[in-house]
Design an enzyme around this catalytic site. Sequence first.
Site, PDB file in Angstrom:
ATOM      1  N   GLU A   1       0.786  -1.237   0.000  1.00 31.26           N
ATOM      2  CA  GLU A   1       0.000   0.000   0.000  1.00 31.26           C
ATOM      3  C   GLU A   1       0.815   1.282   0.000  1.00 31.26           C
ATOM      4  O   GLU A   1       0.316   2.362   0.309  1.00 31.26           O
ATOM      5  CB  GLU A   1      -0.988   0.022   1.169  1.00 31.26           C
ATOM      6  CG  GLU A   1      -2.355  -0.494   0.805  1.00 31.26           C
ATOM      7  CD  GLU A   1      -2.488  -2.014   0.862  1.00 31.26           C
ATOM      8  OE1 GLU A   1      -3.618  -2.492   0.702  1.00 31.26           O
ATOM      9  OE2 GLU A   1      -1.488  -2.728   1.044  1.00 31.26           O
TER      10      GLU A   1
ATOM     11  N   ARG B   1       2.481  -8.831   4.428  1.00 32.29           N
ATOM     12  CA  ARG B   1       1.562  -8.292   3.412  1.00 32.29           C
ATOM     13  C   ARG B   1       2.392  -7.722   2.274  1.00 32.29           C
ATOM     14  O   ARG B   1       3.011  -6.662   2.406  1.00 32.29           O
ATOM     15  CB  ARG B   1       0.630  -7.249   4.005  1.00 32.29           C
ATOM     16  CG  ARG B   1      -0.477  -6.804   3.032  1.00 32.29           C
ATOM     17  CD  ARG B   1      -1.564  -6.032   3.772  1.00 32.29           C
ATOM     18  NE  ARG B   1      -2.530  -5.422   2.870  1.00 32.29           N
ATOM     19  CZ  ARG B   1      -3.736  -5.903   2.611  1.00 32.29           C
ATOM     20  NH1 ARG B   1      -4.115  -7.028   3.188  1.00 32.29           N
ATOM     21  NH2 ARG B   1      -4.563  -5.269   1.813  1.00 32.29           N
TER      22      ARG B   1
END
Length: 679
Positions: free
Chosen positions: A173, A223
């Site tokens: 992200e 992640r």
Amino acid sequence: MFDKNSGSPAYANLLSSITAGRHRLRNRVIMGSMHTRLEAEPDGVARQAAFYAERARGEAAVIVTGGFSPNREGMLDYEGPRLDDAVKALKLRPICDAVHAEGSLICAQLLHAGRYAKIEECVAPSAIRAPINRFSPREMSEEDIRRTIDDFAQAALNAQVAGFDGVEVMGSEGYLINEFAVTHTNKREDGWGGSADNRHRFPVEIVRAVRGRCGPDFLIIYRISAADLVEGGAPVEEIAALARKIEAAGADILNTGIGWHEARVPTIAYPVPRGAWRKAAANVKAAVSIPVVASNRINTPEIAEDILASGDADLVSMARPFLADPHFVRKVREGRADEINTCIACNQACLDFIFSDRPASCLVNPRAGREMEFRDTRSVSPKNVAIVGGGAAGMATAVEAARLGHTVTLFEAKDCLGGQLNLARAVPGKNEFDETLRYYTGQMNKHGVSLRLGQRASLDDLTGYDHVVIATGVTPRIPDLPGIDHPNVVTYAEILTGEREAGQYVAIMGAGGIGHDVAEFLVTPAAKTNEVAAFFQTWGVDGQFRSVGALAGDPLANMPAKRRVVMLQRKTSKPGQGLGVSTGWILRNALRKHGVEILAGVIYERIDDEGLHVTSNGKTRVIAADTIVLCTGQEPERALYEALVVRGIPTSIIGGAAEAAELDALRAINEGHRLAQSL
């Protein structure tokens, strides 16, 4: 839609257990990380314990918390949570205990915001300011990097001592770890930049340090950014290489992140088709042997099961769907999948609340993040309740009141439920409201609500009830303007219901949320074949997720439009200023791509056969239009309420009937739930 006759065998993969590291997970569902801001509340630990325990009771196998920074400069903002203090970390133990009591595992996410940190001390691999942050980062020194790696390891140990089963290391992200991994933000020429191996050193050493500090029993989720969606992002070969290195460094699970926060491609909002990013997870899965998680826009058990059955991923991560329905997995296991309250990806009460410094909640489930404010005990003095209006407010009141033991009769003048939701459902991407209508209809049937469809309630119909709830909604406001009765003039309701068809040249009076929705409805061509492929084509995404940053063109490139549309507003402020923070940019960009012209600060003069006459910047012009759509506000439908008050009948008024402010399902559903709780 759900198969009402389906039981757990229909979701054999979803409900099957799986081994990750030294842990056996009871199913394939992870509750993904999301910022809640509950930690900033005075009773933050108690509220988080109640929030996460409710999701564990709903049988999520693993719960991942919102992000904790490993040090001061990594905070999202000055009030952001941190895990660098061992003593303070111990205060989180009640959260872990509450989750463990319900049979789930819980992991703390470790998130260093990097150049996204909204603090003056923000740092990054290179001194490049993020376009979404006013602060410019300081380039990290070798000492900074080594210290930060150790900070991650120590934060993980603090989490372990506090009772967490593991951590998720946030490497996607566009946050710090992701910034090191790609050339978009890493311009270093030392051992931490340049080649892919050098750019991957930082995440690999963090995972290795966490494993070394916390031992073999500690669950480590990493992640990974499976599609950066920014120029200079990682190609598929580098993503696969990083995945293999992270596995070798000691990670037990690879979760997949999609898109940077600065990307110009929507990733989780309602315009994104369900399961759109599954092939990005499949690319990661092909590279490693540890379990891989698919994420983003997975909101039904059907799409989750299909992803798992196809082999695209080993687990699925759902964050906001657990806001909408904390008992998602439990309902699937019990054969009640049709009772799931589905996330509609509106972002209105989750992300938009966070961006306005409020604790997250959910439009379709006001209890989310407010668990301690609601009761589940049935009423000790049940009432006979009449509800007038079958829109969002009326349905929410009916379901909650009946669930708590009241006898409920709902009157709806039309022959169908939904009210203003039926308008919203027509807007491209907002067909997720179909699920909201399905859910409330099913719950009213389950709890025995008596429906009076096609019956406009009168005063006589409402006598004899202990309490009457007026939820009659709104009607479009018709402005006082010469020519307003011209045959080319229509309301937004007539357009969205299909009662009237727009021509090729359209003027929209009003540039608020409804005006933008109508414009989107009028210019967006329907997907001819594959909805996902059409989305990727519109936003310039490589559907195979193999190119640099997974981009296949300019996300803002112009697209052919069905009509020529001009949207106007009287206010001089920026059009669409009241749109949601997390979705408004998507809608504005979509309209720009389709050539919609927007004029602010206009004075409406008159309407005639030529079109709409306005004064703009001191000059009069004619907006040639064969259709003029009125998006000029709403009027509350409250005549019946006033008559009931005069007669002395106990009455409440909620939703648009109480205050006509745009089409606000968030307020309507929240008011309905809370009124039912107070009866």
